[in-house]
Design an enzyme around this catalytic site. Structure first.
Site, PDB file in Angstrom:
ATOM      1  N   LYS A  72       0.845  -1.203   0.000  1.00 29.04           N
ATOM      2  CA  LYS A  72       0.000   0.000   0.000  1.00 29.04           C
ATOM      3  C   LYS A  72       0.877   1.249   0.000  1.00 29.04           C
ATOM      4  O   LYS A  72       1.898   1.298   0.689  1.00 29.04           O
ATOM      5  CB  LYS A  72      -0.909  -0.019   1.241  1.00 29.04           C
ATOM      6  CG  LYS A  72      -2.005   1.052   1.242  1.00 29.04           C
ATOM      7  CD  LYS A  72      -2.887   0.922   2.485  1.00 29.04           C
ATOM      8  CE  LYS A  72      -3.996   1.951   2.547  1.00 29.04           C
ATOM      9  NZ  LYS A  72      -4.783   1.864   3.786  1.00 29.04           N
TER      10      LYS A  72
ATOM     11  N   SER B 290      -9.795   2.343   2.981  1.00 28.38           N
ATOM     12  CA  SER B 290      -8.918   3.050   2.078  1.00 28.38           C
ATOM     13  C   SER B 290      -8.024   2.147   1.238  1.00 28.38           C
ATOM     14  O   SER B 290      -7.531   2.553   0.196  1.00 28.38           O
ATOM     15  CB  SER B 290      -8.020   4.002   2.876  1.00 28.38           C
ATOM     16  OG  SER B 290      -7.154   3.263   3.736  1.00 28.38           O
TER      17      SER B 290
ATOM     18  N   SER C 117      -9.810  -0.195   7.055  1.00 29.98           N
ATOM     19  CA  SER C 117      -9.240  -0.043   5.712  1.00 29.98           C
ATOM     20  C   SER C 117      -8.599  -1.293   5.140  1.00 29.98           C
ATOM     21  O   SER C 117      -8.271  -1.332   3.950  1.00 29.98           O
ATOM     22  CB  SER C 117      -8.204   1.087   5.701  1.00 29.98           C
ATOM     23  OG  SER C 117      -8.862   2.326   5.789  1.00 29.98           O
TER      24      SER C 117
END
Lengths: 498, 502, 99
Positions: free
Chosen positions: A80, A155, A179
């Protein structure tokens, strides 16, 4: 398409160990897959083909010498874009950090490099991890590989979509309010938020420091356990890092796979159901609960009354912490600098740069946090939110006196259409109703696929929660449930197919 | 905002006291001399090339995290104990949020309502009177980067075209020591303020926790001052004068603000709560930033750090290892050194106690050490408006010079010239003696002819000495010294005279 | 019910150093009002007897030994800087006083 991409990370590790494949081959087939489908999915912000292949070649050389560093040595991974990586851009999905290349690695990145996992690239995310749909990325949304007009969650929609679309067997995510778990639920993947402090946050660009945690994003419970054990452990660079190790995760996953849950007490959270929960999600969830009973678990209902205030507390604590964390983005030392016309002062440049560099959701939360911390409001908002946090921790404690794990749906609905909630922040926030309490209390949680909705055919996730440092329980119960439910994600069900 | 007059004329100091009672407070920032910074392992030393002592943490890079320096906590506790303070059983760091380019994170990691030290005091003496200064708190925080302003006429912040920032200093551990308002000092307010800072500096030096160099910024003072109507017992509106960076300036800043406040209050105007800048050259202050909304620092507990909870065992261990208390030490040294009460008071007031102690430790007699520090060197420090400790001569140098005097190769007069050279930065003691040609002449050949000349010039005196009046030799010695420019070894001259006139 | 006016949003944006346009203020202020009304529901819920939790895990005294570790090189430190001069970060003229 190579069939290799359909294998789990554990299977790939076995193939590498058996000499049936090489890391270079594995890395290349995943890069090929990315090249083929990421134009549609947009899971990646940066792809590092060259770097990944060179790490893969080094891995193969080690393995040829019998010097493999780790079971996962040579298995590629996606990271990420909120985790710092030497030499690779780290943008956090924001214009503010466009082109920024950190001079240091996050501890978890160092750990995966030290274990020999080639890094395929950096995955898309809501800007600075604020959002539940990845639509708040400044670089455009990630699409749900199941149905490209649907959100992949957020997210960490990029990491979940990359794993769901078979672009990567493994990914790292971060979970501040869901997330990792909510994207897992809506993409049919497994996502784990470890116990707070059990995985280093050093190099994780903070959203809310007291809530953030790095965790694995995979297609199976066992793969999550393998990755979780690799990235966990004490880090002297993170003052909130626990010294008590979280161990036995892989063993727990293997034990759970036998499907025997006799003697395990499971609590269904009364407050995480009812109004606001989609009926198709609830039907799938109830099936999972029935399966747990069939596997021998003792299922009871437990009440955690403070959970109804979790979202309000969260949306005060998080904005407060992030308003302060994001102050460092001021155009002085790194990142975007916008110089207005005239003879602008440093203050003018800061203001113009922050206006241009941050998106709406970031601005909303910074302003809300600035408000919540302002003198005169502190006690009523931030102070009160921290007390609610205490009540939630107490609710968890009481619940875990009665049961070993708690269970709830991960997300109130399946993946909604892109754009549906973009201008309704509160509706977006509701996505995290079930995931937020674990972040407030520091407890670990996992989302595993419960099946697909009988309405839209999209995946539904079930969430398990365990007491602090008892992450192993998630793997045992999760693996058992996963085995009984059977495969949910398969390449043929995706809109981005072969 | 209405225009507020910066000054409505200064009121004479004595006149101020006729109508007003001053109250003052001091906030002193001390840079600790730890090896590393407060929250990272970067060196905390001065003088590195720009931005060479920074890491992701002290540069505030995204993703970086702080870890507390144990030594800094230990120093904070030792300071607290030396200031008679209580040590918190549990305290936290907090973020003080404000934007400024010298702050890498745009928040300072500090302590807010939970300081590690609280409720201390320090007794200071001014002209034989003891004043107790109550210390509200001492807390840990981090320093900021250093900004150089480019362009403009003055090199100052105002009028500059742009600025350059070096973050080497960012993150160096600071202890901020805050007094309560100090009341009831009347005319002695400026002196008590100065004496407090001097006493604090002595204590910090004794603890060895900081270089406490006010001239280099490792000790920095903010002076708060307010006036209230005489006898009212209230506190007036205060101003905060920033970065008052010498003992003398502390005294002058209090004095100046008293006069300025009185002028404004006399005119029936209100004091404007603001920060002010002190100007060393003129001894005046000028308006800085007004207190405003921007002072809403939005403090909250630092979520990346865990609470500090010093065990009582640790605190007691540190207490047991504290150096001697200053008052005890002063009393002990007065006896050891055989100084009078008055001598000791002067030594103390001049900030010379540690310097003399260090000089004596190098082998110099207490009397000689006092002589040099309190005469030559104090005079020079006063003339130049610097602290004695910063005058440019070290205790080791004083001891070296005195050793040469004791050994006969320098006279007191020559020694004074050596100090002149040291103060002027002419080099080491040896270099100065060499360059200035200050060695005592004890060579019999060279002295012999000077003695002969003196005898020849003063036959009557010579006759007296021949007659057994040795005391008369003084006149001849004086003549020889004069002839040799003071470089003659007086003792040897006397011996030669007596030999020749035996 | 708490109210967060357009003026207050403008003031907060100023504190947070974000130069919001009028259009942004029009857009964000009502949204913030809705969010605030929602989160304000917790006001007064927990009394004085409930302690605040700032750290999810009860840890204390995490320290580092006072030992120097390698710094970045100046080149690394300055690598992301928008402007550099004399090995320092170059920033526009500063208006306010130091704190």
């Amino acid at each position: 398409m190579s069939e290799l991409i359909l294998k789990t990370a554990a299977e790939l590790a076995d193939s590498l160990a058996a000499g049936e494949t090489t890391s270079v081959e594995l890395t290349q087939v995943h890069l090929d897959r990315i090249a083929a489908v990421d134009g549609d999915v947009h899971a990646f912000l940066h792809i590092d083909a060259e770097g990944a292949l060179s790490q893969a070649a080094a891995s193969d050389a080690r393995r040829a010498n019998g010097d493999a560093l780790h079971a996962l040595d040579g298995v590629p991974i996606a990271v990420k874009d909120v985790l710092t990586t030497i030499g690779l851009p780290t943008t956090c999905g924001s214009k503010m950090l466009e082109g920024w290349v950190p001079p240091y690695d996050a501890t978890v990145v160092k750990k995966i490099k030290d274990a020999g996992l080639p890094i395929l690239g950096k995955t898309n995310m809501d800007e600075f991890a604020m959002g539940s749909s990845t639509e708040h990325s400044a670089y455009g949304p990630t699409k749900n590989p199941w149905k490209l007009d649907r959100i992949p969650g957020g997210s960490g929609g990029g990491s979940a979509a990359a794993v769901a679309a078979f672009e990567a067997p493994l990914a790292l995510g971060t979970d501040t309010g869901g997330s990792i778990r909510q994207p897992g639920a809506v993409t049919g993947t497994v996502g784990v938020k470890p116990t707070y402090g059990s995985v280093s946050r050093y190099g994780l660009v903070a959203l809310a420091n007291s809530l953030d945690q790095v965790g694995p994003v995979t297609r199976t419970v066992l793969d999550s356990a393998l990755l979780h054990e690799l990235i966990g452990g004490h880090d002297p660079l993170d003052s909130t890092s626990t010294t008590t190790p979280v161990t036995g995760l892989v063993d727990a996953a293997r034990a759970g796979a036998t499907g025997d849950l006799k003697g395990v007490k499971v609590g269904v959270i009364k407050e995480l159901a009812g109004e606001g929960w989609a009926p198709d999600v609830m039907r799938k969830f109830n099936e999972s609960v029935d399966i747990l009973t069939k596997l021998g678990a003792d299922v009871v209902e437990v009440s955690t009354p403070s959970f109804q205030h979790a979202m309000a507390a969260y949306y005060l604590i998080l904005p407060a912490e992030c308003s302060s964390n994001l102050a460092k983005f001021d155009a002085m030392r790194y990142g975007l600098r916008v110089t207005p016309d005239g003879d602008p002062s440093a203050e003018d440049v800061m203001k113009a740069s922050r206006d241009a560099g941050f998106g709406d959701e970031v601005k909303r939360r910074i302003i809300l946090g600035t408000y919540a911390l302002s003198s005169g409001y502190y006690d009523a908002y931030y102070g009160q939110a921290q007390k609610i946090r205490t009540l939630i921790i107490e609710d968890f404690k009481k619940a875990f006196e009665q049961v070993d794990v708690l269970v709830s749906p991960t997300s109130p609905s399946t993946a909604f259409p892109l754009g549906a909630k973009l201008d309704d922040p509160l509706a977006m926030y509701m996505q995290d109703l079930a995931t937020i309490p674990a972040n407030l209390a520091g407890t670990p949680g996992i989302s595993i696929p419960a099946g697909v909705s009988d309405v839209d055919g999209l995946p539904v996730g079930v969430q398990l929660l365990a007491p602090v440092l008892e992450d192993a329980r998630l793997y045992r119960v999760g693996a058992a449930l996963e085995g009984a439910i059977g495969p949910v994600l398969s390449i043929d069900k995706l809109e981005v197919a072969r | 905002m209405t225009a507020v007059p910066d000054s409505l004329g200064l009121v004479g100091f004595d006149e101020v006291l006729e109508r007003y009672d001053p109250a003052f407070g001091l906030e002193v920032h001390v840079e600790l001399n730890t090896n590393t910074k407060m929250f990272c392992g970067c060196p905390a030393t001065f003088g590195g090339e720009p931005n060479s002592q920074v890491c992701p943490t002290c540069l505030g890079l995204p993703g970086s995290m702080p870890v507390v320096n144990a030594k800094a906590v230990e120093s904070a506790i030792r300071i607290g104990l030396a200031l008679n303070g209580s040590i918190a059983e549990w305290c936290r760091f907090a973020r003080k949020n404000y934007f400024y380019p010298d702050m890498p994170k745009n928040f300072q990691t500090s302590q807010y309502d939970e300081p590690i030290v609280y409720d201390g005091y320090l007794d200071v003496e001014v002209e034989g009177e003891i004043f107790r200064v109550d210390i509200e708190r001492a807390h840990m925080e981090e320093d900021t980067g250093k900004t150089t302003h480019i362009g403009g006429a003055t090199g100052r912040i105002h009028g500059a075209d742009y600025s350059l920032v070096d973050y080497n200093r960012a993150g160096i551990p600071l202890i901020e020591i805050v007094t309560r308002p100090i009341l009831g000092t009347g005319a002695k307010a400026p002196l008590v303020a100065k004496a407090y800072v001097a006493a604090l500096r002595e204590i910090l030096l004794g603890l060895g926790v900081s270089d406490v160099r006010m001239d280099q910024g490792s000790m920095r003072c903010d002076v708060n001052l307010s006036l209230s109507p005489k006898g009212s017992g209230t506190l007036g509106t205060r101003t905060e004068t920033k970065n008052v960076n010498s003992l003398r300036s502390v005294e002058r800043a209090v004095r100046f603000e008293m006069s300025r406040h009185a002028g404004i209050l006399d005119a029936g105007e209100a004091i404007f709560q603001e920060t002010r800048h002190f100007h060393e050259d003129t001894g005046t202050t000028s308006a800085g930033r007004a207190k405003s909304d921007a002072d809403d620092y939005r403090y909250f507990p630092e979520p990346d750090l865990v609470p500090v909870a010093p065990s009582r065992e640790w605190v007691e261990e540190l207490r047991a290892s504290l150096p001697e208390r200053t008052a005890d030490k002063r009393a002990r040294l007065q006896v050891e050194w055989g100084y009078s009460e008055l001598e000791m008071r002067d030594v103390w007031a001049a900030g010379a106690l540690s310097l003399i102690e260090a000089t004596v430790a190098e082998g110099t007699s207490p009397q000689a050490a006092r002589k040099w520090w309190m005469a030559e060197l104090s005079r020079s420090a006063n003339d130049r408006g610097v602290e004695l400790a910063e005058v440019g001569v070290t205790p080791a140098q004083v001891a070296e010079v005195q050793k040469l005097v004791d050994g006969g190769s320098l006279t007191d007069k020559l020694a004074r010239q050596v100090f002149e050279g040291l103060l002027a930065g002419e080099g080491t003691v040896a270099e100065i003696i060499d360059a200035r040609g200050l060695a005592v002449v004890s060579d019999d050949g060279a002295l012999g002819s000077a003695v002969d000349e003196a005898i020849a010039a003063q036959p009557a005196v010579a006759e007296k000495i021949r007659g057994g009046n040795q005391a008369a030799a003084g006149a001849l010695i004086g003549a020889v010294m004069k002839a040799t420019g003071g470089k003659a070894d007086a003792k040897r001259v006397r011996e030669l005279i007596l030999e020749k006139l035996a | 019910m708490p109210e967060i006016t357009r003026d207050e949003v403008a003031h907060l944006a100023d504190l947070a150093r974000i130069d919001l346009s009028d259009a942004e203020l029009d857009h964000l202020a009502p949204q913030l009002q809705v969010i605030l009304e929602s989160v304000a529901s917790i006001q007064g819920l927990a009394g004085d007897d409930v302690p605040a939790t700032s750290h999810p895990l009860p840890m204390t005294n995490v320290f580092r030994e006072d030992v120097v570790t390698p710094s970045l090189t100046p080149e690394q430190a300055l690598s992301g800087a928008p402007a550099v001069e004399e090995q320092r970060f170059s920033v526009p003229r500063i208006l306010g006083d130091e704190q």
